[in-house]
Write a protein that holds these residues in place. Structure first.
Motif, PDB file in Angstrom:
ATOM      1  N   GLU A   1     -14.641   0.384   3.621  1.00  0.00           N
ATOM      2  CA  GLU A   1     -13.214   0.129   3.814  1.00  0.00           C
ATOM      3  C   GLU A   1     -12.744   0.523   5.205  1.00  0.00           C
ATOM      4  OE1 GLU A   1     -11.037   1.853   0.490  1.00  0.00           O
ATOM      5  OE2 GLU A   1     -11.286  -0.039  -0.591  1.00  0.00           O
TER       6      GLU A   1
ATOM      7  N   LYS B   1     -10.704  -1.727   9.580  1.00  0.00           N
ATOM      8  CA  LYS B   1     -10.225  -1.353   8.256  1.00  0.00           C
ATOM      9  C   LYS B   1     -10.109  -2.625   7.435  1.00  0.00           C
ATOM     10  CE  LYS B   1      -6.611   1.117   5.784  1.00  0.00           C
ATOM     11  NZ  LYS B   1      -6.313   0.195   4.704  1.00  0.00           N
ATOM     12  N   THR B   2     -10.435  -2.549   6.157  1.00  0.00           N
ATOM     13  CA  THR B   2     -10.262  -3.725   5.313  1.00  0.00           C
ATOM     14  C   THR B   2      -8.902  -3.663   4.630  1.00  0.00           C
ATOM     15  OG1 THR B   2     -11.312  -2.682   3.405  1.00  0.00           O
ATOM     16  CG2 THR B   2     -12.747  -3.921   4.887  1.00  0.00           C
ATOM     17  N   SER B   3      -8.372  -4.829   4.357  1.00  0.00           N
ATOM     18  CA  SER B   3      -7.097  -4.915   3.654  1.00  0.00           C
ATOM     19  C   SER B   3      -7.098  -6.214   2.850  1.00  0.00           C
ATOM     20  CB  SER B   3      -5.942  -4.861   4.659  1.00  0.00           C
ATOM     21  OG  SER B   3      -4.694  -4.797   4.001  1.00  0.00           O
TER      22      SER B   3
END
Lengths: 423, 168
Positions: free
Chosen positions: A100, A63-65
């Motif tokens: 994402e 997951k991107t953050s």
């Protein structure tokens, strides 16, 4: 140090002598200071919220953050371990993960196909040996020196945090006993994501950090409860600050309702019998704990807010998108073992907060009104003396700005505002 | 309603009068909101009608929590009363642009899909494309007149600019 940083430091040193009860408006609009915050706060000695473990449950999930404006990837590797790294290819700096969320064995940059494993180590380079013996990397090319920039990771009650700092104390030390105890109360359960969305608010991220710590404004700006005469107003409550002041808990107890016969008869109670709501089911709720706390907002420095109002459990991650823009990411949560009726109540209560929140939608615009109001007044300052000038917990009163002052206490400390000048 | 299916199995055998009445319902709904006649908004629904605004991402994942959700006209009227009397926000208006509606039949009832764009204009003159998405409607005939038994507003973007107070 760059010229921009020196300028920002000069501005910081001009903090008003009254200290944390004054905030010079330039801190909300100075781009040089914003750049310095990325270094000193987000790349500095802080633990930053990244994501939920429940968002990456399986090996290979990513997951991107973001930490500040820095794009980050969080992965779960083959052994179930969670890793985090900057989402910036070690070759030319392109985003490695475009999607994402996803699942992959390797993270491959689309630009020149450099491949990294789930720990961020460089595992493959296209044409490393050239083509037909021509071109390729020099013979002394060492893949171990070209990994994705790693972060330290810590997990707590299903929440994943990261830090750039090598010498940060453990996450639970950073949170302190009071904060970690309350996170444990609310989040130590099998968490399930019920819904997500985000909101662009046109203000500096620190205004939202103030806003969530500001219990003074709650019944003044947010008049849904009063308009509908929902019995929420004379609740006992207070504010707890962490020892280092920059995290806080604001809590309230719906004590009066607990004595009613209806409460005795049923674990679910509705306020419709005395409110003016036509759709009174909106407020249907049940007590998940026996400590009487029914409403709470918790902030963790720098940019995390944890909400538990009635049964509406949510994470608000407010991510800077430039000096005067912030993306407020909402994650509404439930427990894995919730009944269908409980899930329905949580989903209905999601109407109270979020971008369309009946109770709190004003927070989407109020900070923008401040951002617009202070334009051209960079040398002026706000005045934060409600509840006095001290920066201490206020266990039985919420008509105070003590936790807002606590934020600035922490901010000035981490940004290096000299104590003797600031006090 | 199958939450994940947006594309309709379009029916060709729907009486022209019904089709016309559904088209009118959907256009009148948009004009009613655009003209600020928000107290009439719940009347487009059946008494127990459902309304939900959800992102495409959540919708396709099968999540059911709405950014806004109402069960029945009472909750809808509460929303309107809140935006009139309680909520504070910068005055603004909507202008809906609607695509053509497609219809499918489910027993005696109908399902409809209509793409839309909403332009939002603030009091300052600032004008933005506020939302783009599709209306997925579950429509019944009450005394021959179409009503929304459920309207799911699926937004292309998960991001709401500033706040969402006027129903879409």
């Amino acid at each position: 140090m760059s010229v921009a940083h020196e300028t920002a430091e000069t501005n910081l040193l001009e903090w008003p002598a009254a200290g944390s009860s004054r905030v010079p408006y330039s801190v909300f609009s100075d781009p040089a200071l914003h750049a310095l915050e990325m270094d000193r706060i987000f790349r500095g000695p802080t633990w930053n919220y990244l994501c939920l473990e429940a968002e990456i449950p399986n090996s290979g999930d990513y997951k991107t953050s973001w930490i500040g404006e820095i794009p980050v990837i969080v992965t779960r590797d083959e052994d179930g371990e969670i890793h985090a790294m900057v989402n910036r290819c070690a070759h030319k700096g392109a985003l490695v993960c475009l999607k994402e969320r996803g699942n992959a064995k390797m993270l491959t940059c689309v630009y020149h196909a450099w491949s990294f494993d789930l720990k961020g180590k460089l595992r493959g380079i296209a044409f490393r040996n050239g083509i037909n013996g021509k071109g390729g990397m020099p013979s002394d090319f060492d893949p171990t020196k070209h990994r994705l920039e790693p972060l330290r990771v810590a997990r707590f009650c299903g929440l994943v945090f990261g830090t750039f700092s090598e010498d940060m104390p453990p996450l639970e030390t950073y949170l302190g006993d009071k904060m970690s105890g309350f996170i444990r109360r609310n989040f130590d359960r099998g968490l399930k994501v019920l819904g997500t969305h985000s909101q662009i608010i046109h203000n500096n991220w620190k205004m939202y950090a103030e806003n969530i710590r500001d219990s003074y404004h709650a019944t003044l700006l947010h008049t849904f409860y009063t308009t509908f005469k929902v019995n929420r107003l004379d609740m006992d409550g207070g504010i707890i600050l962490s020892d280092d002041k920059w995290h806080h808990i604001s809590f309230a107890k719906r004590a009066t309702l607990q004595e009613t016969e209806e409460y005795e008869a049923s674990s679910v109670h509705s306020t419709s019998y005395e409110s003016k709501l036509e759709g009174g089911q909106l407020m249907d709720s049940w007590d998940e704990y026996d400590d009487g706390i029914t409403h709470s907002i918790q902030s963790i420095f720098p940019n995390l807010c944890l909400q538990f109002t009635l049964n509406s459990l949510a994470i608000r991650h407010f991510v800077p998108r430039g000096v005067d823009k912030t993306e407020l990411l909402w994650f509404f949560l439930g427990s894995e073992d919730d009944s269908e009726a409980q899930t329905e109540m949580r989903e209905r209560q999601a109407n109270l907060t979020g971008a369309g929140g009946l109770v709190s939608l004003e927070d989407g615009c109020i900070n923008e009104f401040v951002q617009r109001g202070i334009a051209g007044s960079e040398t002026a300052a706000s005045f934060l003396e409600m509840g006095g000038r001290q920066v201490e917990s206020s266990p039985d009163a919420r008509a105070t700005e003590t936790s807002v002052r606590g934020f600035w206490e922490g901010y000035r400390r981490i940004m290096g505002v000299a104590e003797e000048i600031g006090q | 309603m199958n939450m994940a299916a947006a594309k309709l199995d379009v029916a060709v055998d729907i009486e022209p009068t019904v089709r016309q009445a559904v088209d009118d319902l959907i256009v009148d709904y948009a004009h009613t909101i655009d003209d600020g006649l928000l107290e009439s908004w719940p009347d487009f629904f059946t008494a127990d009608g459902r309304y939900k605004i959800i992102s495409r991402e959540n919708f396709e994942e099968g999540l059911t929590l709405g950014i806004v959700s109402c069960e029945g006209q009472g909750m809808m009227r509460d929303r309107i009363k809140a935006l009139r009397d309680a909520n504070i926000y910068e005055p603004h208006t909507y202008c809906h642009l609607l695509g053509r509606t497609t219809l499918a039949r489910t027993g005696d009832d109908f399902r409809a899909r209509t793409n839309f764009t909403i332009i939002r204009t603030m009091q300052t003159g600032r004008e933005d494309r506020f939302a783009t998405g599709k209306y997925l409607d579950d429509i019944v005939l009450e005394e021959g007149r179409p009503k929304l038994r459920a309207r799911t507003v699926v937004l292309e973007s998960r991001r709401i600019d500033i706040l969402l107070v006027i129903p879409m």
